[in-house]
Scaffold this active site. Sequence first.
Site, PDB file in Angstrom:
ATOM      1  N   GLY A   1      -3.696  -4.274  -4.885  1.00  0.00           N
ATOM      2  CA  GLY A   1      -5.216  -3.857  -4.698  1.00  0.00           C
ATOM      3  C   GLY A   1      -4.026  -2.094  -5.460  1.00  0.00           C
ATOM      4  O   GLY A   1      -3.852  -1.520  -4.627  1.00  0.00           O
TER       5      GLY A   1
ATOM      6  N   GLN B   1       1.861  -5.563  -3.056  1.00  0.00           N
ATOM      7  CA  GLN B   1       3.119  -6.022  -1.858  1.00  0.00           C
ATOM      8  C   GLN B   1       3.869  -5.401  -1.481  1.00  0.00           C
ATOM      9  O   GLN B   1       4.435  -4.356  -2.282  1.00  0.00           O
ATOM     10  CB  GLN B   1       2.410  -7.492  -1.093  1.00  0.00           C
TER      11      GLN B   1
ATOM     12  N   ASP C   1       0.709  -1.069   0.071  1.00  0.00           N
ATOM     13  CA  ASP C   1      -0.057   0.132  -0.367  1.00  0.00           C
ATOM     14  C   ASP C   1       1.412   1.197   0.155  1.00  0.00           C
ATOM     15  O   ASP C   1       0.633   2.370   0.890  1.00  0.00           O
ATOM     16  CB  ASP C   1      -0.780   0.261   1.482  1.00  0.00           C
TER      17      ASP C   1
END
Length: 417
Positions: A40, A216, A13
């Site tokens: 994501g 990640q 993130d």
Amino acid sequence: MVNTILMGMQWGDEGKGKDVDILSNEHDVVVRYQGGGNAGHTVVIGDKKYALHLIPSGILSGRLNIIGNNVVVNPFNLLNEINDLSEKGIKVTPENLRISERAHLTLLYNVRLDEATGKKVGTTGRGIGPTYEDKIRRTGIRMCDLSDLNGLEEKVRKNLDVVNHMLRFNCSPVLSLEEVMEGLPEAAEKIIPFIQQNIGSLILKHNGSLLYEGAQGTFLDVDHGTYPFVTSSNPTIGGAYTGTGVFIEFDRRIGILKSYTTRVGNGPFPTEQGNDVGERLRERGGEFGTTTGRPRRCGWLDLFASQYSVMVNGINEISVTKLDVLDEEETIRVCVGYELNGREINFDDFSPVRMDKYAPVYEEIPGWKKDISNVRKQEDLPEETLNYLSFVQEYLKVSVVRVGVGQRRDQTITLNL
Ligand code: IMP
């Protein structure tokens, strides 16, 4: 032209999506080499926001995108992502997306097992760990199996014997063969055209213009992270090789470093701020998971730990992200050392194994107390901001070449500190 790899230096993130998006314009091919739908990447272009989980961000800039053998793919989620992109005007075709025939498939039972067993680690619940478990146990189902549905069904039937024992043991409902197979033949038909037998040779054809996109981050690496609170693959540079099966020399090895630290899920986090500072960072940084929506744990930047990411990945450039999130801080803390039992430790003795026992040693840096989200040039940044960036660069002994001051593509400043 150059080959570039981009990796997260923290617990994921870091805001890699934006950097990949910007850099993909300078490369012909974007490659994903590990992880799966647990990732994501949020990319904002104009007023459109794209949340990518499996498909490399190069899809947004019309590049060729490759999913390597160590990526785990939920076939239904892949098709949903393709549909979502198409609804936003981005066409995903076998011309711009190729998937290794050795990439493993996440099936319903992997998801159910993750839901039943992933709580201790705080996984994303996407079936990632159980899919890698099957791979290592040599019972995995791969992309190549989609072209032999009878054989696939037989493998699933055998796996279900074991899976249902495990589900029962975890007090979860068992699954039938029909439930697992539902929709797979239709999905297979749609996915088969994307499958590539030898992605290594495809990658080599584009040598000199490759962008590898890590998912990640270093401290979530199954070998180099805060085990067992990690993901099940290697986001670090070694994963780029095992995850594609071809040797590439990376000219640029870019580390993405968020100007503060976050982590989701459980596990050690020495600079965590379970107080109003953490709360402020979460609110200002919008720190809620792209994949799960979970609030992220927030804390100060940990430069001491980041040295380890530089070492493991051979980072030779750093891109600092989300610096505008610190705009309102009077004083910014940065971790520059660790103490163990009251004694400062030497980097030579650092290991993620003891990360839960280390106490951070902070340096305080004056904040700039100004809105920097509209700044586009280095010379327009406040002196305090430049001091902060120079501090990072000098501490890590790696050039900080770019800084992000907002979500949009244009909210990026090229640096020459
Ligand atoms: P898994 O990858 O779903 O098995 O989750 C294992 C650990 O990695 C958990 O702590 C997750 O929160 C974390 N994790 C997995 N993917 C990401 C990501 O993309 N960003 C941040 N944390 C992640």
